[in-house]
Write an enzyme that holds these catalytic residues in place. Structure first.
Site, short mmCIF file in Angstrom:
data_model
loop_
_atom_site.label_atom_id
_atom_site.label_comp_id
_atom_site.label_asym_id
_atom_site.label_seq_id
_atom_site.Cartn_x
_atom_site.Cartn_y
_atom_site.Cartn_z
N HIS A 1 18.31 5.01 41.35
CA HIS A 1 18.09 4.73 39.93
C HIS A 1 16.96 3.72 39.81
O HIS A 1 16.93 2.72 40.51
CB HIS A 1 19.35 4.18 39.26
CG HIS A 1 19.13 3.85 37.81
ND1 HIS A 1 19.23 4.82 36.82
CD2 HIS A 1 18.74 2.71 37.19
CE1 HIS A 1 18.94 4.26 35.66
NE2 HIS A 1 18.64 3.00 35.85
N ASP B 1 29.99 5.37 27.76
CA ASP B 1 28.68 4.72 27.86
C ASP B 1 27.82 4.98 26.62
O ASP B 1 27.12 4.10 26.15
CB ASP B 1 27.96 5.19 29.13
CG ASP B 1 26.67 4.41 29.37
OD1 ASP B 1 26.73 3.17 29.34
OD2 ASP B 1 25.63 5.04 29.57
N ARG C 1 25.57 -1.56 21.51
CA ARG C 1 24.56 -2.52 21.98
C ARG C 1 23.33 -2.47 21.09
O ARG C 1 22.73 -3.51 20.80
CB ARG C 1 24.15 -2.20 23.42
CG ARG C 1 25.22 -2.55 24.45
CD ARG C 1 24.95 -1.86 25.77
NE ARG C 1 23.68 -2.27 26.34
CZ ARG C 1 23.04 -1.59 27.28
NH1 ARG C 1 23.55 -0.46 27.75
NH2 ARG C 1 21.90 -2.03 27.76
N SER D 1 26.39 -0.13 32.52
CA SER D 1 25.97 1.18 32.02
C SER D 1 25.41 2.04 33.17
O SER D 1 25.81 3.20 33.34
CB SER D 1 24.91 1.00 30.93
OG SER D 1 24.34 2.24 30.56
N LYS E 1 27.55 5.34 35.31
CA LYS E 1 27.04 6.72 35.37
C LYS E 1 27.02 7.22 36.82
O LYS E 1 27.33 8.37 37.10
CB LYS E 1 25.63 6.80 34.77
CG LYS E 1 25.63 6.85 33.25
CD LYS E 1 24.29 7.30 32.71
CE LYS E 1 23.34 6.15 32.51
NZ LYS E 1 23.61 5.32 31.33
#
Length: 302
Positions: free
Chosen positions: A6, A85, A92, A107, A111
């Site tokens: 990521h 999420d 948020r 978050s 995932k």
């Protein structure tokens, strides 16, 4: 074994398009759930959608089937995977806590836990084009995500990488796909290759595969895996990538050295041209973008 990566995002960050097929060509399965761009940072799904016919949405069964047959996939998170999420992100957004490190970290890691990956490498960007401009912030985010990942049973490491200038030359969806294909074919900018190989090495080490990704990249097999990934999701590379109708060249007014290239300014320019979006529901242009032909320190002629 399954392993994923990521990135916290930046300008010209097309690494996933190279990394997923490269690591898949080394043996493991790479299940990458990606997102769309918002603001000056580009989104992996937007880039892939510049390819004619390519579809981001896959069912759980299709994901498993593609990982078995091809080895890698890039897809959108579905409504039934990690649904909390989405609601938390909306919350948020309206409470101005999008940049809260604990919320960003939870978050991202939630995932990855939901997609079932065994190992995860994080590419945490810092610099003017990054979400975390200050290196201290980037380190705090990296540390938090590694702790969360490890606590959740996912082998996790993080690399801090520079986003002080554009990664590669291209910022913009189809332009970045073309540059990613260049790298898969043994060409492409050195900085993109360097970051990709560093991340690939960490991914393979985490799951105990002793393979040099640079050697595998040179064989051309990752390009074949990329082609199979595209076809599996309805894409047609033979149709060619879309090209912008209008093009403007910015020329150097004098001979000298390029002292600085404001990464965020390039990202904002590409965004305003149509490569990015201000709101999640905005459309994006496949062809809009910027090519930066010089890096800081390069000599340029008038």
């Amino acid at each position: 074994p399954t392993v994923d990566k990521h990135s916290t995002g930046g300008v010209g960050d097309k690494v996933s398009l190279i990394l997923v097929p490269l690591v898949a060509a080394c043996g493991p399965a790479v299940p990458q759930l990606s997102g769309r761009g918002l603001g000056h940072g580009g989104g992996t799904l937007d880039k892939m959608e510049a390819i004619a016919g390519w579809q981001a949405a896959l069912t759980g069964e299709e994901i498993v089937s593609q990982l078995r047959d091809v080895g890698g996939m890039i897809a959108a998170a579905s409504t039934d995977l990690n649904p909390a999420d989405r609601r938390l992100y909306q919350l948020r957004d309206v409470t101005s806590t999008v940049d809260s490190i604990p919320l960003i970290a939870s978050s991202i890691i939630s995932k990855k836990v939901a997609e079932g990956t065994e190992a995860l490498v994080l590419d945490v960007k810092t610099g003017s084009g990054a979400f975390m401009v200050e290196e201290g912030q980037a380190r705090d985010l990296a540390r938090t995500m590694v702790e969360l990942g490890e606590d959740s049973g996912v082998a996790t490491v993080a690399l801090i990488t520079g986003m002080h200038t554009v990664l590669g030359q291209a910022a913009g969806n189809a332009l970045e796909v073309a540059e990613a294909i260049d790298v898969l074919e043994g060409r492409g900018p050195d900085d993109v290759v360097e970051v990709t190989l560093a991340l690939a090495s960490e991914m393979l080490a985490l799951i105990g595969i002793d393979t040099d990704p640079a050697v595998v990249l040179a064989t051309g097999e990752p390009r074949e895996v990329f082609d199979r990934m595209v076809v599996a999701q309805g894409g047609d590379l033979s149709a060619g990538l879309p090209v912008a109708k209008h093009r403007q060249e910015i020329v150097a007014p004098a001979t000298g050295y390029l002292g600085r290239l404001d990464c965020r300014a390039v990202g904002v320019a590409a965004w305003r041209l149509g490569a990015g979006r201000a709101r999640k529901e905005d459309p994006v242009s496949a062809t809009a973008g910027v090519l930066c032909l010089s890096k800081p320190g390069d000599q340029v002629e008038a």
